[in-house]
Design a protein around this motif. Structure first.
Motif, PDB file in Angstrom:
ATOM      1  N   GLN A  43      -5.230   3.413 -11.792  1.00  0.00           N
ATOM      2  CA  GLN A  43      -4.289   2.336 -11.500  1.00  0.00           C
ATOM      3  C   GLN A  43      -4.083   2.188  -9.996  1.00  0.00           C
ATOM      4  O   GLN A  43      -4.023   1.074  -9.467  1.00  0.00           O
ATOM      5  N   HIS A  44      -3.993   3.307  -9.295  1.00  0.00           N
ATOM      6  CA  HIS A  44      -3.838   3.260  -7.840  1.00  0.00           C
ATOM      7  C   HIS A  44      -5.056   2.602  -7.193  1.00  0.00           C
ATOM      8  O   HIS A  44      -4.926   1.778  -6.284  1.00  0.00           O
ATOM      9  N   ARG A  45      -6.237   2.939  -7.681  1.00  0.00           N
ATOM     10  CA  ARG A  45      -7.460   2.352  -7.127  1.00  0.00           C
ATOM     11  C   ARG A  45      -7.491   0.840  -7.338  1.00  0.00           C
ATOM     12  O   ARG A  45      -7.902   0.092  -6.455  1.00  0.00           O
TER      13      ARG A  45
ATOM     14  N   TRP B 128       3.494  10.058  -9.746  1.00  0.00           N
ATOM     15  CA  TRP B 128       2.697  10.368 -10.932  1.00  0.00           C
ATOM     16  C   TRP B 128       2.045  11.738 -10.817  1.00  0.00           C
ATOM     17  O   TRP B 128       1.975  12.491 -11.791  1.00  0.00           O
TER      18      TRP B 128
ATOM     19  N   ARG C 116       0.829  -1.197   0.000  1.00  0.00           N
ATOM     20  CA  ARG C 116       0.000   0.000   0.000  1.00  0.00           C
ATOM     21  C   ARG C 116       0.876   1.265   0.000  1.00  0.00           C
ATOM     22  O   ARG C 116       0.614   2.215  -0.721  1.00  0.00           O
TER      23      ARG C 116
ATOM     24  N   ALA D 215       2.250   1.757  -3.397  1.00  0.00           N
ATOM     25  CA  ALA D 215       1.235   2.308  -4.299  1.00  0.00           C
ATOM     26  C   ALA D 215       1.052   3.803  -4.050  1.00  0.00           C
ATOM     27  O   ALA D 215       0.884   4.592  -4.994  1.00  0.00           O
ATOM     28  N   GLU D 216       1.102   4.217  -2.788  1.00  0.00           N
ATOM     29  CA  GLU D 216       0.970   5.644  -2.461  1.00  0.00           C
ATOM     30  C   GLU D 216       2.163   6.442  -2.989  1.00  0.00           C
ATOM     31  O   GLU D 216       1.990   7.545  -3.512  1.00  0.00           O
TER      32      GLU D 216
ATOM     33  N   ALA E 200      -3.427   7.408 -13.652  1.00  0.00           N
ATOM     34  CA  ALA E 200      -2.685   7.067 -12.436  1.00  0.00           C
ATOM     35  C   ALA E 200      -3.630   6.822 -11.266  1.00  0.00           C
ATOM     36  O   ALA E 200      -3.426   5.892 -10.478  1.00  0.00           O
TER      37      ALA E 200
ATOM     38  N   THR F 278       4.039   5.634  -5.552  1.00  0.00           N
ATOM     39  CA  THR F 278       3.914   5.666  -7.009  1.00  0.00           C
ATOM     40  C   THR F 278       2.900   6.715  -7.431  1.00  0.00           C
ATOM     41  O   THR F 278       3.141   7.483  -8.370  1.00  0.00           O
ATOM     42  N   LEU F 279       1.773   6.767  -6.737  1.00  0.00           N
ATOM     43  CA  LEU F 279       0.763   7.773  -7.056  1.00  0.00           C
ATOM     44  C   LEU F 279       1.311   9.179  -6.836  1.00  0.00           C
ATOM     45  O   LEU F 279       1.089  10.075  -7.668  1.00  0.00           O
TER      46      LEU F 279
END
Length: 132
Positions: free
Chosen positions: A89-91, A32, A22, A25-26, A86, A28-29
């Motif tokens: 994709q995060h969702r 972006w 998680r 992912a945060e 983005a 990466t977001l």
């Protein structure tokens, strides 16, 4: 009679792995979002830069004001499009982590769309700059 499937291990180790995923992912977001904001910001000031350069060099620039505005809008639109992709994709990544039995959802199609959007934006910008 088929034997029952063994339960997947759940425990502190798996929960920590989910938290790491998680957090990844945060991050990466956030990356972006930074890149998309840079594209949007550059698109907003691109027209102003052109205007400021035409004052000292009126004959030196071969680009028209309409083409500069179109290129600026292209930067802004691409930044917004990539931001939406983005977020989607995060969702998907977060939905995969929220499942009871963690199975990573396939996001290869989303990655292909993002890469295709960036390549398409680059080609359109290249053609526009070369033709002007």
């Amino acid at each position: 009679m088929t034997p029952p499937q063994p339960k997947r291990p759940t425990g502190a180790t798996n929960e920590l792995a989910k938290e790491r995923n998680r957090a990844a992912a945060e991050r990466t977001l956030a990356s972006w979002i930074g890149n998309c904001l840079a594209l949007i910001g550059f698109g907003m000031v691109f027209d102003q830069i052109y205007t400021e350069l035409t004052v000292p060099f009126p004959m030196g620039l071969a680009l028209s004001a309409g083409n500069i505005q179109a290129l600026s809008l292209l930067f802004i639109g691409t930044g917004l499009l990539l931001l939406v992709l983005a977020l989607a994709q995060h969702r998907l990544a977060v939905q995969g982590l929220e499942r009871e039995e963690y199975v990573r959802l396939p996001i290869n199609a989303m990655n292909r769309i993002v890469v295709a959007a960036v390549v398409l934006f680059g080609l359109i910008s290249l053609v526009e700059i070369l033709l002007l």
